[in-house]
Design a protein around this motif. Structure first.
Motif, mmCIF file in Angstrom:
data_model
loop_
_atom_site.group_PDB
_atom_site.id
_atom_site.type_symbol
_atom_site.label_atom_id
_atom_site.label_comp_id
_atom_site.label_asym_id
_atom_site.label_seq_id
_atom_site.Cartn_x
_atom_site.Cartn_y
_atom_site.Cartn_z
ATOM 1 N N VAL A 288 0.914 -1.114 -0.236
ATOM 2 C CA VAL A 288 -0.023 -0.208 -0.066
ATOM 3 C C VAL A 288 1.081 1.107 0.125
ATOM 4 N N VAL A 289 1.969 1.132 0.767
ATOM 5 C CA VAL A 289 2.876 2.230 0.802
ATOM 6 C C VAL A 289 3.741 2.421 -0.620
ATOM 7 N N THR A 290 4.400 1.324 -1.096
ATOM 8 C CA THR A 290 5.066 1.388 -2.462
ATOM 9 C C THR A 290 4.115 1.827 -3.484
ATOM 10 N N GLY A 291 3.011 1.437 -3.707
ATOM 11 C CA GLY A 291 2.022 1.464 -4.571
ATOM 12 C C GLY A 291 1.772 3.018 -4.700
ATOM 13 N N ALA A 292 1.194 3.795 -3.565
ATOM 14 C CA ALA A 292 1.029 5.027 -3.452
ATOM 15 C C ALA A 292 2.075 5.939 -3.758
ATOM 16 N N VAL A 293 3.546 5.704 -3.457
ATOM 17 C CA VAL A 293 4.649 6.390 -3.597
ATOM 18 C C VAL A 293 4.684 6.442 -4.977
ATOM 19 N N VAL A 294 4.799 5.399 -5.838
ATOM 20 C CA VAL A 294 5.109 5.073 -7.090
ATOM 21 C C VAL A 294 4.221 5.921 -8.083
ATOM 22 N N ALA B 199 1.185 2.312 -12.555
ATOM 23 C CA ALA B 199 2.316 1.214 -11.909
ATOM 24 C C ALA B 199 1.954 1.228 -10.574
ATOM 25 N N GLY B 200 1.785 2.337 -10.153
ATOM 26 C CA GLY B 200 1.525 2.375 -8.584
ATOM 27 C C GLY B 200 0.323 1.416 -8.146
ATOM 28 N N ALA B 201 -0.941 1.801 -8.992
ATOM 29 C CA ALA B 201 -2.058 1.058 -8.810
ATOM 30 C C ALA B 201 -1.888 -0.296 -9.028
ATOM 31 N N LYS B 202 -1.194 -0.752 -10.031
ATOM 32 C CA LYS B 202 -1.014 -2.156 -10.401
ATOM 33 C C LYS B 202 -0.200 -2.768 -9.313
ATOM 34 N N ILE B 203 0.665 -2.001 -8.397
ATOM 35 C CA ILE B 203 1.142 -2.520 -7.351
ATOM 36 C C ILE B 203 0.073 -3.028 -6.279
ATOM 37 N N TRP B 204 -0.942 -2.178 -6.177
ATOM 38 C CA TRP B 204 -1.994 -2.657 -5.214
ATOM 39 C C TRP B 204 -2.938 -3.674 -5.610
ATOM 40 N N VAL B 205 -2.962 -3.864 -7.237
ATOM 41 C CA VAL B 205 -3.769 -4.762 -7.642
ATOM 42 C C VAL B 205 -3.276 -6.085 -7.552
ATOM 43 N N ASP B 206 -1.626 -5.948 -7.886
ATOM 44 C CA ASP B 206 -1.159 -7.433 -7.768
ATOM 45 C C ASP B 206 -1.048 -8.102 -6.529
ATOM 46 N N ASN B 207 -1.052 -7.076 -5.509
ATOM 47 C CA ASN B 207 -0.621 -7.733 -4.098
ATOM 48 C C ASN B 207 -1.917 -7.649 -3.301
ATOM 49 N N LYS B 208 -3.068 -7.447 -4.016
ATOM 50 C CA LYS B 208 -4.309 -7.507 -3.251
ATOM 51 C C LYS B 208 -4.561 -6.833 -1.937
ATOM 52 N N VAL B 209 -4.017 -5.533 -2.321
ATOM 53 C CA VAL B 209 -4.275 -4.671 -1.159
ATOM 54 C C VAL B 209 -5.719 -4.466 -0.716
ATOM 55 N N ASP B 210 -6.011 -4.357 0.616
ATOM 56 C CA ASP B 210 -7.414 -4.374 0.943
ATOM 57 C C ASP B 210 -7.821 -2.932 1.634
ATOM 58 N N PHE B 211 -8.641 -2.182 0.662
ATOM 59 C CA PHE B 211 -8.785 -0.854 0.988
ATOM 60 C C PHE B 211 -10.005 -0.845 1.805
ATOM 61 N N SER B 212 -10.660 -2.043 2.441
ATOM 62 C CA SER B 212 -11.765 -1.867 3.425
ATOM 63 C C SER B 212 -11.131 -1.650 4.642
ATOM 64 N N GLN B 213 -9.865 -1.970 4.762
ATOM 65 C CA GLN B 213 -8.985 -1.533 5.956
ATOM 66 C C GLN B 213 -8.688 -0.158 6.023
#
Length: 428
Positions: free
Chosen positions: A144-150, A366-380
């Motif tokens: 969630v951090v690396t995706g946002a920063v990228v 590419a940042g958003a893709k990091i979230w998708v690939d790692n299944k970041v849970d945005f319900s948290q």
């Protein structure tokens, strides 16, 4: 096994679906051909990044070759990677130098000092990783951090091509022609042409621009005199760094992005080859950090391991580090051709603006893709809040001042994401 003790395999292994591992190689003629392909893969981005910052593309190509050689030596020839110009530096370099978007950057020395500071910080992190491992990095920098920063790197840059790289309505339409050209190449072509979508789209748009301006007189014509007068061979114009606290503080945090990229690339190659390269992680960071410092000391951009070249390895199943040795030597030779640099300078500003829109957008995605690939849970809520605040800090160029020092949008977003996650991730 020594650094150069490769086991040679024949092309028949590849024809049978086999894999050439990092510590293996094909016969040298085939290795050379593969090296050329890797040069082509890295070429477009390694040239584009310095242009967007007002750096000399010749030096960037030269230092990408030298940086790859440094990386090869530091990792003992065990990690297959090509080091090219990093786009993570663009926003902070433009901010630190007040670059207008066209031609040489008059304040390049200030940026170089910051790039060297970034390389030094990156090297120190590498030494720490070599001593204690990578678990702490993954704890402080989850997806969630690396995706946002990228994503922020691309979003922070968005206003540059839109506001500063189109002086007229014709120029704005040429930007449209350019990003549409890139899009058509991306969708309608296959193989190596598709891999070079940015470069091919740029060439197509430049030719269209030449027809409309030089041919039909619709805009500012292209000036080819510099290209015709440039020598085929000659030493590039090196630039000395200038060290200022503000620029160093602004640019040094990019080390976190380089670290995340390198970490991801090594894990990707480990997954593809079945060979655990995590043991070389610290050395890989140190090699990239030293290469960035060397590049900055000569007038080059900061460098990073290239996903483009990992894509080539995935497609060819050839992971031999010998291939990157060849690619690096070819890049060094290219760096000593002023004619090559003159070709780059001919590219019209609105065409570069159109390409920039694509590139910056791709970085954000590419940042958003990091979230998708790692299944970041945005319900948290912790993930939701970290991502939301980071994106706005970076896109809005939120700046914090510490006395005479100012930390711009990408810096505040990077540190903010890490600190926010650490704060919000505490167990209830």
């Amino acid at each position: 096994m020594g650094m150069l003790d490769w086991t040679e395999k024949s092309a028949e292994v590849l024809q049978q679906g086999g894999v050439i591992g990092p510590d293996e190689r094909l016969p040298w003629p085939q290795t050379a051909v593969m090296g050329v392909q890797h040069v082509i893969a890295m070429f477009g981005a390694t040239v584009l990044a310095p242009i967007l910052m007002g750096f000399d593309p010749n030096i960037a190509i030269l230092m990408s070759g030298i940086g790859t050689l440094i990386f090869f030596v530091v990792t003992g020839g065990k990690v297959p990677s090509y080091l090219g110009s990093s786009f993570a530096f663009i926003g902070v370099v433009i901010a630190a130098t007040a670059y207008a978007g066209k031609g040489p950057n008059a304040n390049i020395g200030v940026a170089l000092g910051g790039i060297i500071a970034c390389g030094a910080l990156y090297t120190l992190i590498g030494v720490l990783v070599q001593a204690i491992g990578t678990d702490w990095i993954e704890r402080f920098m989850p997806p969630v951090v690396t995706g946002a920063v990228v994503a922020v790197i691309g979003l922070n840059l968005a206003s540059i091509p839109v506001k500063n790289m189109a002086a007229s309505n014709f120029d704005s339409w040429m930007q449209v022609v350019t990003f549409v050209s890139v899009g058509l190449v991306a969708v309608l072509t296959r193989g190596m042409v598709q891999r070079l979508l940015i470069l091919v789209g740029l060439i197509v748009a430049t030719l269209i621009y030449a027809v409309l301006t030089n041919g039909l007189g619709m805009g500012k014509p292209m000036d080819l005199s510099g290209l015709l007068n440039a020598a085929w061979f000659g030493a590039p114009a090196f630039t000395a760094p200038v060290f200022t606290g503000n620029a160093m503080l602004m640019i040094a945090p990019v080390a976190i992005i380089l670290l995340a990229e390198n970490l991801g690339h090594i894990k990707a190659v480990t997954a593809m080859t079945g060979k655990n390269l995590d043991v070389y992680m610290g050395r890989a960071f140190i090699g990239d950090g030293i290469a960035t410092m060397v590049s900055g000391s000569a007038g080059g951009t900061g460098v990073t391991t290239y996903a483009e070249n990992i894509g080539v390895m995935a497609a060819t199943k050839i992971y031999s580090t010998a291939v990157f040795l060849v690619a690096a030597l070819i890049a060094v030779l290219l760096g000593f051709s002023p004619k090559f640099g003159a070709v780059i300078q001919v590219i019209p500003l609105p065409v570069m603006g159109g390409v920039s829109i694509v590139v910056f957008g791709l970085i954000a995605v590419a940042g958003a893709k990091i979230w998708v690939d790692n299944k970041v849970d945005f319900s948290q809520n912790k993930n939701l809040i970290v991502a939301a605040i980071t994106l706005v800090l970076g896109t809005g160029d939120f700046t914090l001042k510490f006395g005479q020092f100012a930390l711009g949008g990408i810096g505040t977003a990077t540190f903010g994401a890490i600190l926010l996650y650490a704060l919000l991730n505490r167990k209830a």
